[in-house]
Design a protein around this motif. Structure first.
Motif, PDB file in Angstrom:
ATOM      1  N   MET A 219     -17.411  17.767  14.826  1.00 60.26           N
ATOM      2  CA  MET A 219     -18.099  17.758  13.534  1.00 60.26           C
ATOM      3  C   MET A 219     -17.219  17.112  12.473  1.00 60.26           C
ATOM      4  N   LYS A 220     -15.939  17.472  12.481  1.00 58.72           N
ATOM      5  CA  LYS A 220     -15.002  16.909  11.499  1.00 58.72           C
ATOM      6  C   LYS A 220     -14.960  15.388  11.652  1.00 58.72           C
ATOM      7  N   GLU A 221     -14.821  14.923  12.894  1.00 57.89           N
ATOM      8  CA  GLU A 221     -14.716  13.471  13.113  1.00 57.89           C
ATOM      9  C   GLU A 221     -16.001  12.752  12.704  1.00 57.89           C
ATOM     10  N   ALA A 222     -17.157  13.386  12.984  1.00 57.09           N
ATOM     11  CA  ALA A 222     -18.430  12.758  12.612  1.00 57.09           C
ATOM     12  C   ALA A 222     -18.534  12.630  11.094  1.00 57.09           C
ATOM     13  N   PHE A 223     -18.227  13.715  10.387  1.00 55.92           N
ATOM     14  CA  PHE A 223     -18.325  13.688   8.917  1.00 55.92           C
ATOM     15  C   PHE A 223     -17.323  12.701   8.316  1.00 55.92           C
ATOM     16  N   GLU A 224     -16.142  12.608   8.946  1.00 55.27           N
ATOM     17  CA  GLU A 224     -15.145  11.658   8.421  1.00 55.27           C
ATOM     18  C   GLU A 224     -15.664  10.226   8.505  1.00 55.27           C
ATOM     19  N   ILE A 225     -16.487   9.959   9.525  1.00 57.05           N
ATOM     20  CA  ILE A 225     -16.997   8.588   9.691  1.00 57.05           C
ATOM     21  C   ILE A 225     -17.914   8.223   8.531  1.00 57.05           C
ATOM     22  N   PHE A 226     -18.968   9.049   8.291  1.00 61.39           N
ATOM     23  CA  PHE A 226     -19.938   8.596   7.280  1.00 61.39           C
ATOM     24  C   PHE A 226     -19.599   9.059   5.866  1.00 61.39           C
ATOM     25  N   CYS A 227     -18.735  10.081   5.742  1.00 56.17           N
ATOM     26  CA  CYS A 227     -18.376  10.534   4.390  1.00 56.17           C
ATOM     27  C   CYS A 227     -17.441   9.550   3.700  1.00 56.17           C
ATOM     28  N   ASN A 228     -16.912   8.591   4.447  1.00 53.10           N
ATOM     29  CA  ASN A 228     -16.000   7.640   3.812  1.00 53.10           C
ATOM     30  C   ASN A 228     -16.623   6.269   3.602  1.00 53.10           C
ATOM     31  N   LYS A 229     -17.954   6.216   3.723  1.00 50.14           N
ATOM     32  CA  LYS A 229     -18.655   4.947   3.443  1.00 50.14           C
ATOM     33  C   LYS A 229     -18.955   4.882   1.947  1.00 50.14           C
ATOM     34  N   THR A 230     -19.116   3.655   1.422  1.00 50.14           N
ATOM     35  CA  THR A 230     -19.465   3.535  -0.003  1.00 50.14           C
ATOM     36  C   THR A 230     -20.975   3.413  -0.141  1.00 50.14           C
ATOM     37  N   VAL A 231     -21.481   3.877  -1.263  1.00 48.36           N
ATOM     38  CA  VAL A 231     -22.919   3.774  -1.547  1.00 48.36           C
ATOM     39  C   VAL A 231     -23.076   3.057  -2.877  1.00 48.36           C
ATOM     40  N   ALA A 232     -23.780   1.947  -2.829  1.00 47.92           N
ATOM     41  CA  ALA A 232     -24.034   1.160  -4.050  1.00 47.92           C
ATOM     42  C   ALA A 232     -22.730   0.941  -4.837  1.00 47.92           C
ATOM     43  N   GLY A 233     -21.672   0.611  -4.098  1.00 47.35           N
ATOM     44  CA  GLY A 233     -20.406   0.288  -4.757  1.00 47.35           C
ATOM     45  C   GLY A 233     -19.558   1.490  -5.140  1.00 47.35           C
ATOM     46  N   SER A 234     -20.095   2.696  -4.961  1.00 45.41           N
ATOM     47  CA  SER A 234     -19.299   3.895  -5.317  1.00 45.41           C
ATOM     48  C   SER A 234     -18.686   4.485  -4.054  1.00 45.41           C
ATOM     49  N   SER A 235     -17.406   4.848  -4.160  1.00 38.25           N
ATOM     50  CA  SER A 235     -16.773   5.508  -3.009  1.00 38.25           C
ATOM     51  C   SER A 235     -17.250   6.953  -2.957  1.00 38.25           C
ATOM     52  N   SER A 236     -17.123   7.554  -1.773  1.00 33.78           N
ATOM     53  CA  SER A 236     -17.555   8.954  -1.640  1.00 33.78           C
ATOM     54  C   SER A 236     -16.725   9.861  -2.544  1.00 33.78           C
ATOM     55  N   ALA A 237     -15.446   9.474  -2.771  1.00 30.78           N
ATOM     56  CA  ALA A 237     -14.588  10.279  -3.655  1.00 30.78           C
ATOM     57  C   ALA A 237     -15.200  10.343  -5.056  1.00 30.78           C
ATOM     58  N   GLU A 238     -15.701   9.191  -5.521  1.00 26.33           N
ATOM     59  CA  GLU A 238     -16.314   9.141  -6.861  1.00 26.33           C
ATOM     60  C   GLU A 238     -17.628   9.921  -6.880  1.00 26.33           C
ATOM     61  N   LEU A 239     -18.426   9.735  -5.817  1.00 26.98           N
ATOM     62  CA  LEU A 239     -19.732  10.435  -5.763  1.00 26.98           C
ATOM     63  C   LEU A 239     -19.534  11.943  -5.816  1.00 26.98           C
ATOM     64  N   LEU A 240     -18.523  12.414  -5.095  1.00 31.61           N
ATOM     65  CA  LEU A 240     -18.281  13.852  -5.030  1.00 31.61           C
ATOM     66  C   LEU A 240     -17.828  14.375  -6.397  1.00 31.61           C
ATOM     67  N   ALA A 241     -16.971  13.583  -7.065  1.00 34.70           N
ATOM     68  CA  ALA A 241     -16.493  13.994  -8.396  1.00 34.70           C
ATOM     69  C   ALA A 241     -17.660  14.012  -9.382  1.00 34.70           C
ATOM     70  N   THR A 242     -18.541  13.012  -9.271  1.00 32.42           N
ATOM     71  CA  THR A 242     -19.717  12.944 -10.162  1.00 32.42           C
ATOM     72  C   THR A 242     -20.646  14.125  -9.897  1.00 32.42           C
ATOM     73  N   PHE A 243     -20.797  14.464  -8.610  1.00 30.52           N
ATOM     74  CA  PHE A 243     -21.649  15.589  -8.228  1.00 30.52           C
ATOM     75  C   PHE A 243     -21.133  16.885  -8.858  1.00 30.52           C
ATOM     76  N   CYS A 244     -19.793  17.080  -8.777  1.00 29.31           N
ATOM     77  CA  CYS A 244     -19.193  18.273  -9.402  1.00 29.31           C
ATOM     78  C   CYS A 244     -19.468  18.271 -10.901  1.00 29.31           C
ATOM     79  N   ASP A 245     -19.327  17.094 -11.505  1.00 27.83           N
ATOM     80  CA  ASP A 245     -19.534  16.964 -12.942  1.00 27.83           C
ATOM     81  C   ASP A 245     -20.960  17.380 -13.315  1.00 27.83           C
ATOM     82  N   THR A 246     -21.914  16.952 -12.489  1.00 20.42           N
ATOM     83  CA  THR A 246     -23.323  17.285 -12.746  1.00 20.42           C
ATOM     84  C   THR A 246     -23.544  18.789 -12.725  1.00 20.42           C
ATOM     85  N   ILE A 247     -22.853  19.446 -11.789  1.00 16.10           N
ATOM     86  CA  ILE A 247     -23.046  20.901 -11.658  1.00 16.10           C
ATOM     87  C   ILE A 247     -22.351  21.648 -12.795  1.00 16.10           C
ATOM     88  N   LEU A 248     -21.185  21.146 -13.203  1.00 11.82           N
ATOM     89  CA  LEU A 248     -20.366  21.894 -14.164  1.00 11.82           C
ATOM     90  C   LEU A 248     -20.670  21.550 -15.617  1.00 11.82           C
TER      91      LEU A 248
END
Length: 738
Positions: A367-396
């Motif tokens: 499971m870890k290896e599978a998530f590492e594969i697609f969780c590190n892809k970019t979406v519309a130019g945004s890295s997953s690191a940025e998406l996750l930070a933005t997601f936290c921002d939306t919640i907080l």
């Protein structure tokens, strides 16, 4: 004992003993009553006397031989003929009966001849009587019938496997003979019975498996296999020896699960892929139960599990990518949906890992290896690191997310931190998160201090104290800033003459904790400049040795604008306010005049003027009336402006911070690689290139996946700065220079 005891001759004594043995046979076949104690004592005493007479009348050796002979005669005359005339189960029953009787006979005769055991045998180191008796049965009966008995037993087991009721107690008794005849050695049971039984079992299940794999679906096949394994274990508990269990189970597993593994697990409409696709939790649990007992049996299952999750996750990324390109104006909503879906995916398959696969490490890893594969892809130019930070921002953030309960927010934050474990650029997440946290704190957009602290403690647990130290500093800073503000308000109340004439709120922050912001020497309007002076006087009273740097770009102002229709309160940034205040003294100003009077640069000015003249609210009129701001434009205060609201917020066009964040992180990574190389070399003194790179990657992996080229570059840089040197003989070896 009297000295004149009459000597008992061998023939006379043995004749008396033979009468006793005959009576014993009668007792065994049920025709005579038990020995009386007198008879028992007389038989015992006869042997005792014959063994204690003076030589040459000590008949110990002769009696020892006759003891054995008595069994041989009885077996040849009575036991063997009665077994030979019977077959199949009847022969087995006769064998068991004769074995039980034989053991009773051995027990009685051993008692009569007990004196031999205690003295004669002990002195001569001969086999004890009990053993002699059992050996007679082994050599004469067992050796002749064990093969026939084994065939009969296997025949009965075959009937049971085909669903017939059998006499399990009988089989248990027969197999006990194989065990007991070995006299604490298991070779008779193992060689004469077990080996044949295992071979027969293999052949039986090989045929079954060949039929089932053709006709049955994977779940049906597994139900049958599980049932067979259960029955075989049952067989062991009822009549096979316990030492057979492992071998028997392995044999059945081999035929049913190992031989057909690929065919079974890859069945087109019912194999592992189909079971995962159709959420067949029960069948997957059964598959785990069956295959986790087979050596390396779970590997193919966990491989498919990994491929399946990877495919589902990659499909989610693709959907988000497609949606983002078709709805470019959707302002990041798609990305938020994506993170939610990835969290749901994680929840779903975590349940599989815990429930179906009993928390097995192989499936956690898959499971870890599978998530590492697609969780590190970019979406519309945004890295997953940025998406996750933005997601936290939306919640907080206040009003940033759908209304969630405190529990739901806590739970979601917990899950976000779990997702972070799969992201290789944790340092990039940290920087994006810090930037967004700063905005929440500085602009009072944070919905709840508790949640802010809670996620930081979760991040600290996951990534270590260094990861969150600056963020924790920011949260603490803001608490202190509130206390500063209270002191300042008190100071103004006690010194009315110093009041600046405007309401002023100042946040005093510690430079090291916060992201770096541009501080420019904007020309402040007199009212604002006075406020800055007053605060500086107050602050110097408290802390003389600290230097204040004013970051006006982060400030905001509430100003009243008097339009023809009505006065409207405008909520603007400090920069916007400074520009608007210029129109208190001039009706019309050119771009260059505004630039001179405000002291702003070409970097900031167009964006600010655009927000006031071309955006949603046209507070200023612009000539010519175009959509972009140029250096030849003129601006004047728009008296005719009106809005139905009494208070409006004039937005600034967003600046894409992504580039700046990535640059900052790259810079930090260079320092981190340098520090890691120096740390390693300091402790090792001399190290080869390959090893240095490996250890460096290992140290930095927790925060980011360092690029090998970048490491090589940093090594070269450290050599040029005399931290390391190359070995003269071997250019692939480095030395540390203290």
């Amino acid at each position: 004992m009297s000295k004149d005891r009459k000597t008992t001759e061998l023939e006379e004594g043995w004749e008396y003993m033979q009468n006793g043995i005959s009576k014993l046979k009668g007792i065994l076949d049920g025709s005579l009553e038990q020995f009386s104690s007198e008879e028992y004592m007389m038989l015992y005493t006869t042997i005792y006397n014959m063994c204690t007479q003076k030589p040459p009348n000590d008949y110990s050796q002769q009696l020892y031989d006759k003891y054995k002979e008595a069994f041989q005669v009885y077996i040849n005359s009575t036991v063997l003929p009665s077994i030979r005339e019977k077959h199949d189960e009847f022969m087995l029953r006769e064998l068991v009966k004769r074995w039980v009787n034989h053991k009773i006979m051995v027990r009685w005769l051993s008692r009569f001849f007990n004196y031999l055991d205690r003295y004669f045998i002990a002195r001569r180191s001969l086999p004890p009587l009990n053993e002699v008796g059992l050996t007679c049965f082994r050599d004469l009966v067992y050796q002749e019938v064990h093969s026939q008995a084994k065939d009969a037993v296997l025949d009965v087991i075959g009937k049971e496997r085909d669903g017939e009721q059998i006499d399990r107690a009988l089989l248990k008794n027969v197999l006990d003979i194989y065990v007991e005849i070995g006299m604490s050695q298991m070779d008779h049971y193992a060689d004469d019975f077990e080996a044949h039984m295992l071979q027969g079992t293999g052949a039986y299940y090989s045929v079954k498996a060949a039929n089932w794999i053709r006709e049955d679906s994977c779940p049906d096949y597994m139900i049958k296999a599980e049932e067979c394994l259960k029955r075989e274990r049952d067989r062991v508990s009822h009549y096979l020896h316990s030492s057979s269990e492992i071998k028997l189970v392995e044999k059945v597993q081999h035929e049913l699960l190992v031989v057909n593994a690929n065919q079974l697990l890859e069945k087109e409409h019912s194999g592992v892929r189909a079971l995962l696709r159709d959420d067949k939790v029960e069948d997957l649990s059964r598959m785990f139960r069956l295959y986790h007992k087979v050596t390396r049996g779970l590997e193919p299952v966990s491989n498919v599990f990994k491929q399946h999750i990877t495919a589902e996750g990659t499909a989610l990324i693709q959907q988000a990518e497609d949606a983002a390109s078709s709805q470019a104006a959707n302002g990041g909503v798609q990305e938020q949906v994506l993170i939610r879906k990835i969290i749901e995916l994680h929840d779903k398959y975590m349940t599989y890992v815990t429930a179906c696969f009993q928390n097995h490490t192989l499936f956690h890893k898959a499971m870890k290896e599978a998530f590492e594969i697609f969780c590190n892809k970019t979406v519309a130019g945004s890295s997953s690191a940025e998406l996750l930070a933005t997601f936290c921002d939306t919640i907080l953030r206040k009003g940033g997310s759908e209304k969630l309960s405190d529990e739901a927010i806590e739970e979601t934050l917990e899950k976000v931190v779990k997702l972070l474990a799969f992201i290789s650029d944790k340092d990039l997440f940290a920087e994006f998160y810090r930037k967004k946290l700063a905005r929440r704190l500085l602009f009072d957009r944070s919905a709840n201090d508790e949640h802010e602290r809670s996620i930081l403690s979760k991040l600290k647990q996951q990534c270590g104290g260094q990861f969150t130290s600056k963020m924790e500093g920011m949260v603490t800073d803001l608490q202190l800033a509130k206390e500063h503000q209270s002191s300042f308000d008190e100071y103004l109340a006690n010194n009315p003459s110093t009041r600046p004439g405007i309401d002023l709120q100042v946040n005093v922050l510690t430079t090291g904790y916060w992201p770096t912001y541009k501080s420019s020497d904007i020309n402040l309007p007199a009212e604002m400049a006075r406020g800055v002076e007053v605060f500086k006087e107050f602050y110097d009273l408290k802390s003389k040795h600290r230097k204040l740097t004013w970051i006006y770009s982060l400030g905001s102002c509430h100003i009243n604008a008097k339009f023809d229709q009505k006065t409207i309160e405008l909520v603007v940034t400090t920069y916007q306010a400074c520009l608007l205040m210029l129109f208190n003294t001039s009706d019309k100003l050119s771009y260059s005049e505004i630039m001179t009077q405000s002291n702003l640069s070409d970097d900031d000015l167009p964006r600010l003027l655009h927000s006031l003249s071309c955006g949603k609210y046209k507070i200023l009129s612009k000539e010519p009336n175009t959509k972009t701001v140029n250096q030849n434009d003129y601006f004047e205060f728009n008296h005719k402006f009106n809005d139905r609201m009494r208070r409006i917020k004039v937005p600034l066009p967003l600046v894409d911070e992504r580039k700046k964040v990535v640059e900052d992180v790259d810079k930090d990574r260079r320092y981190a690689i340098d520090a890691a190389i120096v740390r390693i070399m300091k402790s090792r003194k001399v190290l080869g290139h390959q090893q240095l790179v490996l250890e460096c990657v290992e140290q930095l992996n927790l925060m980011f996946k360092p690029d090998i080229k970048a490491i090589k570059k940093r090594i070269e840089d450290l050599i040029s700065r005399d931290y390391l040197e190359r070995d003269k003989e071997n250019p692939n070896m480095f030395k540390y220079l203290a």
